[in-house]
Design a protein around this motif. Sequence first.
Motif, PDB file in Angstrom:
ATOM      1  N   MET A 114       0.819  -1.194   0.000  1.00  0.00           N
ATOM      2  CA  MET A 114       0.000   0.000   0.000  1.00  0.00           C
ATOM      3  C   MET A 114       0.864   1.260   0.000  1.00  0.00           C
ATOM      4  SD  MET A 114      -3.380  -0.511   2.338  1.00  0.00           S
ATOM      5  CE  MET A 114      -2.974  -1.721   3.545  1.00  0.00           C
ATOM      6  N   ILE A 115       1.962   1.209   0.712  1.00  0.00           N
ATOM      7  CA  ILE A 115       2.799   2.410   0.824  1.00  0.00           C
ATOM      8  C   ILE A 115       3.379   2.790  -0.533  1.00  0.00           C
ATOM      9  CG2 ILE A 115       4.902   3.327   1.884  1.00  0.00           C
ATOM     10  CD1 ILE A 115       3.613   2.590   4.366  1.00  0.00           C
ATOM     11  N   ARG A 116       3.874   1.807  -1.276  1.00  0.00           N
ATOM     12  CA  ARG A 116       4.443   2.104  -2.593  1.00  0.00           C
ATOM     13  C   ARG A 116       3.379   2.670  -3.523  1.00  0.00           C
ATOM     14  NH1 ARG A 116       7.720   4.456  -5.579  1.00  0.00           N
ATOM     15  NH2 ARG A 116       8.202   3.480  -7.548  1.00  0.00           N
ATOM     16  N   LEU A 117       2.188   2.096  -3.504  1.00  0.00           N
ATOM     17  CA  LEU A 117       1.116   2.649  -4.338  1.00  0.00           C
ATOM     18  C   LEU A 117       0.759   4.061  -3.898  1.00  0.00           C
ATOM     19  CD1 LEU A 117      -1.367  -0.251  -5.089  1.00  0.00           C
ATOM     20  CD2 LEU A 117       0.139   0.937  -6.665  1.00  0.00           C
ATOM     21  N   ALA A 118       0.758   4.315  -2.601  1.00  0.00           N
ATOM     22  CA  ALA A 118       0.475   5.662  -2.100  1.00  0.00           C
ATOM     23  C   ALA A 118       1.532   6.651  -2.609  1.00  0.00           C
ATOM     24  CB  ALA A 118       0.416   5.665  -0.583  1.00  0.00           C
ATOM     25  N   ASP A 175       1.366  11.629  -8.630  1.00  0.00           N
ATOM     26  CA  ASP A 175       0.394  11.920  -9.691  1.00  0.00           C
ATOM     27  C   ASP A 175       0.505  10.994 -10.890  1.00  0.00           C
ATOM     28  OD1 ASP A 175      -1.010  13.960  -8.379  1.00  0.00           O
ATOM     29  OD2 ASP A 175       0.466  15.457  -9.001  1.00  0.00           O
ATOM     30  N   LEU A 176       0.985   9.763 -10.674  1.00  0.00           N
ATOM     31  CA  LEU A 176       1.004   8.793 -11.768  1.00  0.00           C
ATOM     32  C   LEU A 176      -0.387   8.201 -11.941  1.00  0.00           C
ATOM     33  CD1 LEU A 176       4.338   6.888 -11.101  1.00  0.00           C
ATOM     34  CD2 LEU A 176       3.858   8.520 -12.905  1.00  0.00           C
ATOM     35  N   PRO A 177      -0.851   8.078 -13.164  1.00  0.00           N
ATOM     36  CA  PRO A 177      -2.158   7.453 -13.378  1.00  0.00           C
ATOM     37  C   PRO A 177      -2.105   5.968 -13.019  1.00  0.00           C
ATOM     38  CG  PRO A 177      -1.120   7.943 -15.474  1.00  0.00           C
ATOM     39  CD  PRO A 177      -0.231   8.524 -14.406  1.00  0.00           C
ATOM     40  N   ALA A 178      -3.251   5.396 -12.742  1.00  0.00           N
ATOM     41  CA  ALA A 178      -3.337   3.997 -12.315  1.00  0.00           C
ATOM     42  C   ALA A 178      -2.795   3.032 -13.357  1.00  0.00           C
ATOM     43  CB  ALA A 178      -4.784   3.649 -11.964  1.00  0.00           C
ATOM     44  N   ASP A 179      -2.766   3.442 -14.612  1.00  0.00           N
ATOM     45  CA  ASP A 179      -2.261   2.553 -15.659  1.00  0.00           C
ATOM     46  C   ASP A 179      -0.803   2.824 -16.033  1.00  0.00           C
ATOM     47  OD1 ASP A 179      -2.681   4.952 -16.973  1.00  0.00           O
ATOM     48  OD2 ASP A 179      -3.764   4.072 -18.652  1.00  0.00           O
ATOM     49  N   ALA A 180      -0.119   3.683 -15.280  1.00  0.00           N
ATOM     50  CA  ALA A 180       1.298   3.972 -15.543  1.00  0.00           C
ATOM     51  C   ALA A 180       2.144   2.729 -15.255  1.00  0.00           C
ATOM     52  CB  ALA A 180       1.760   5.140 -14.683  1.00  0.00           C
ATOM     53  N   ASP A 181       3.233   2.595 -15.988  1.00  0.00           N
ATOM     54  CA  ASP A 181       4.090   1.408 -15.860  1.00  0.00           C
ATOM     55  C   ASP A 181       4.538   1.115 -14.431  1.00  0.00           C
ATOM     56  OD1 ASP A 181       3.846   0.802 -18.559  1.00  0.00           O
ATOM     57  OD2 ASP A 181       5.742   1.763 -19.110  1.00  0.00           O
ATOM     58  N   PRO A 182       5.000   2.097 -13.659  1.00  0.00           N
ATOM     59  CA  PRO A 182       5.427   1.772 -12.290  1.00  0.00           C
ATOM     60  C   PRO A 182       4.275   1.259 -11.411  1.00  0.00           C
ATOM     61  CG  PRO A 182       6.313   3.898 -12.948  1.00  0.00           C
ATOM     62  CD  PRO A 182       5.322   3.487 -14.000  1.00  0.00           C
ATOM     63  N   VAL A 183       3.096   1.808 -11.618  1.00  0.00           N
ATOM     64  CA  VAL A 183       1.920   1.362 -10.868  1.00  0.00           C
ATOM     65  C   VAL A 183       1.565  -0.062 -11.270  1.00  0.00           C
ATOM     66  CG1 VAL A 183      -0.526   1.811 -10.370  1.00  0.00           C
ATOM     67  CG2 VAL A 183       1.076   3.730 -10.673  1.00  0.00           C
ATOM     68  N   GLN A 184       1.581  -0.303 -12.546  1.00  0.00           N
ATOM     69  CA  GLN A 184       1.250  -1.640 -13.046  1.00  0.00           C
ATOM     70  C   GLN A 184       2.280  -2.683 -12.602  1.00  0.00           C
ATOM     71  OE1 GLN A 184      -1.791  -2.532 -14.838  1.00  0.00           O
ATOM     72  NE2 GLN A 184      -2.063  -0.731 -13.543  1.00  0.00           N
ATOM     73  N   ALA A 185       3.522  -2.272 -12.438  1.00  0.00           N
ATOM     74  CA  ALA A 185       4.546  -3.193 -11.927  1.00  0.00           C
ATOM     75  C   ALA A 185       4.227  -3.597 -10.488  1.00  0.00           C
ATOM     76  CB  ALA A 185       5.923  -2.554 -12.006  1.00  0.00           C
ATOM     77  N   GLU A 186       3.742  -2.663  -9.693  1.00  0.00           N
ATOM     78  CA  GLU A 186       3.341  -2.983  -8.313  1.00  0.00           C
ATOM     79  C   GLU A 186       2.149  -3.928  -8.293  1.00  0.00           C
ATOM     80  OE1 GLU A 186       4.848  -2.176  -5.355  1.00  0.00           O
ATOM     81  OE2 GLU A 186       6.419  -1.464  -6.704  1.00  0.00           O
ATOM     82  N   TYR A 235      -0.434  -9.449  -8.039  1.00  0.00           N
ATOM     83  CA  TYR A 235      -1.095 -10.546  -8.746  1.00  0.00           C
ATOM     84  C   TYR A 235      -0.250 -11.814  -8.673  1.00  0.00           C
ATOM     85  CZ  TYR A 235      -3.310 -13.278 -12.385  1.00  0.00           C
ATOM     86  OH  TYR A 235      -3.924 -14.303 -13.071  1.00  0.00           O
ATOM     87  N   ARG A 236       1.034 -11.674  -8.892  1.00  0.00           N
ATOM     88  CA  ARG A 236       1.926 -12.846  -8.849  1.00  0.00           C
ATOM     89  C   ARG A 236       1.955 -13.471  -7.454  1.00  0.00           C
ATOM     90  NH1 ARG A 236       4.655 -13.540 -13.521  1.00  0.00           N
ATOM     91  NH2 ARG A 236       4.691 -11.775 -14.934  1.00  0.00           N
ATOM     92  N   ALA A 237       1.908 -12.652  -6.424  1.00  0.00           N
ATOM     93  CA  ALA A 237       1.866 -13.184  -5.054  1.00  0.00           C
ATOM     94  C   ALA A 237       0.589 -13.992  -4.835  1.00  0.00           C
ATOM     95  CB  ALA A 237       1.971 -12.050  -4.043  1.00  0.00           C
ATOM     96  N   LEU A 238      -0.524 -13.481  -5.338  1.00  0.00           N
ATOM     97  CA  LEU A 238      -1.791 -14.212  -5.222  1.00  0.00           C
ATOM     98  C   LEU A 238      -1.745 -15.530  -5.978  1.00  0.00           C
ATOM     99  CD1 LEU A 238      -4.459 -11.408  -5.682  1.00  0.00           C
ATOM    100  CD2 LEU A 238      -4.137 -12.827  -3.662  1.00  0.00           C
ATOM    101  N   GLN A 240      -6.125   1.930  -5.964  1.00  0.00           N
ATOM    102  CA  GLN A 240      -5.839   0.498  -6.043  1.00  0.00           C
ATOM    103  C   GLN A 240      -6.850  -0.196  -6.937  1.00  0.00           C
ATOM    104  OE1 GLN A 240      -3.396  -1.613  -4.402  1.00  0.00           O
ATOM    105  NE2 GLN A 240      -4.263  -3.276  -5.598  1.00  0.00           N
ATOM    106  N   ARG A 241      -8.125   0.114  -6.747  1.00  0.00           N
ATOM    107  CA  ARG A 241      -9.174  -0.475  -7.586  1.00  0.00           C
ATOM    108  C   ARG A 241      -8.928  -0.177  -9.053  1.00  0.00           C
ATOM    109  NH1 ARG A 241     -14.088   2.828  -7.124  1.00  0.00           N
ATOM    110  NH2 ARG A 241     -12.753   4.058  -8.478  1.00  0.00           N
ATOM    111  N   ASP A 242      -8.630   1.068  -9.351  1.00  0.00           N
ATOM    112  CA  ASP A 242      -8.404   1.474 -10.738  1.00  0.00           C
ATOM    113  C   ASP A 242      -7.155   0.812 -11.320  1.00  0.00           C
ATOM    114  OD1 ASP A 242     -10.652   3.039 -10.341  1.00  0.00           O
ATOM    115  OD2 ASP A 242      -9.527   4.925 -10.236  1.00  0.00           O
ATOM    116  N   ALA A 243      -6.121   0.668 -10.509  1.00  0.00           N
ATOM    117  CA  ALA A 243      -4.895   0.024 -10.965  1.00  0.00           C
ATOM    118  C   ALA A 243      -5.123  -1.454 -11.257  1.00  0.00           C
ATOM    119  CB  ALA A 243      -3.788   0.211  -9.925  1.00  0.00           C
ATOM    120  N   VAL A 244      -5.890  -2.112 -10.410  1.00  0.00           N
ATOM    121  CA  VAL A 244      -6.215  -3.525 -10.626  1.00  0.00           C
ATOM    122  C   VAL A 244      -7.059  -3.676 -11.888  1.00  0.00           C
ATOM    123  CG1 VAL A 244      -7.557  -5.467  -9.713  1.00  0.00           C
ATOM    124  CG2 VAL A 244      -5.951  -4.245  -8.235  1.00  0.00           C
ATOM    125  N   GLU A 245      -8.016  -2.805 -12.080  1.00  0.00           N
ATOM    126  CA  GLU A 245      -8.865  -2.863 -13.279  1.00  0.00           C
ATOM    127  C   GLU A 245      -8.019  -2.684 -14.536  1.00  0.00           C
ATOM    128  OE1 GLU A 245     -11.838  -3.439 -15.824  1.00  0.00           O
ATOM    129  OE2 GLU A 245     -12.044  -3.706 -13.667  1.00  0.00           O
TER     130      GLU A 245
END
Length: 82
Positions: free
Chosen positions: A1-5, A11-22, A27-30, A69-74
């Motif tokens: 959560m901290i890294r996403l925060a 101000d990175l959008p939810a679909d930005a590469d660094p966000v998607q890497a998180e 997802y891989r952990a799940l 987080q919801r938007d990044a997952v979507e």
Amino acid sequence: MIRLAELMAADLPADADPVQAEVDAQYRALTEVRAVSAEEFRAIGRSCVDNEAWHAAYERVAPGLAAYQRDAVEAYATARLS
């Protein structure tokens, strides 16, 4: 959560590469525990907003983080799992 925060605060959008890497790491952990479909992952993302306890936990870290987080997952599910 901290890294996403931090990414949200930058101000990175939810679909930005660094966000998607998180989100990819999440997802891989799940999927180390069991297979997770795109719809199941989306449901987990929605739970960050819809589940009162989860929402409160995210919002304690940073206001707006639950929706981020919801938007990044979507975005992840749409781009990589669909």
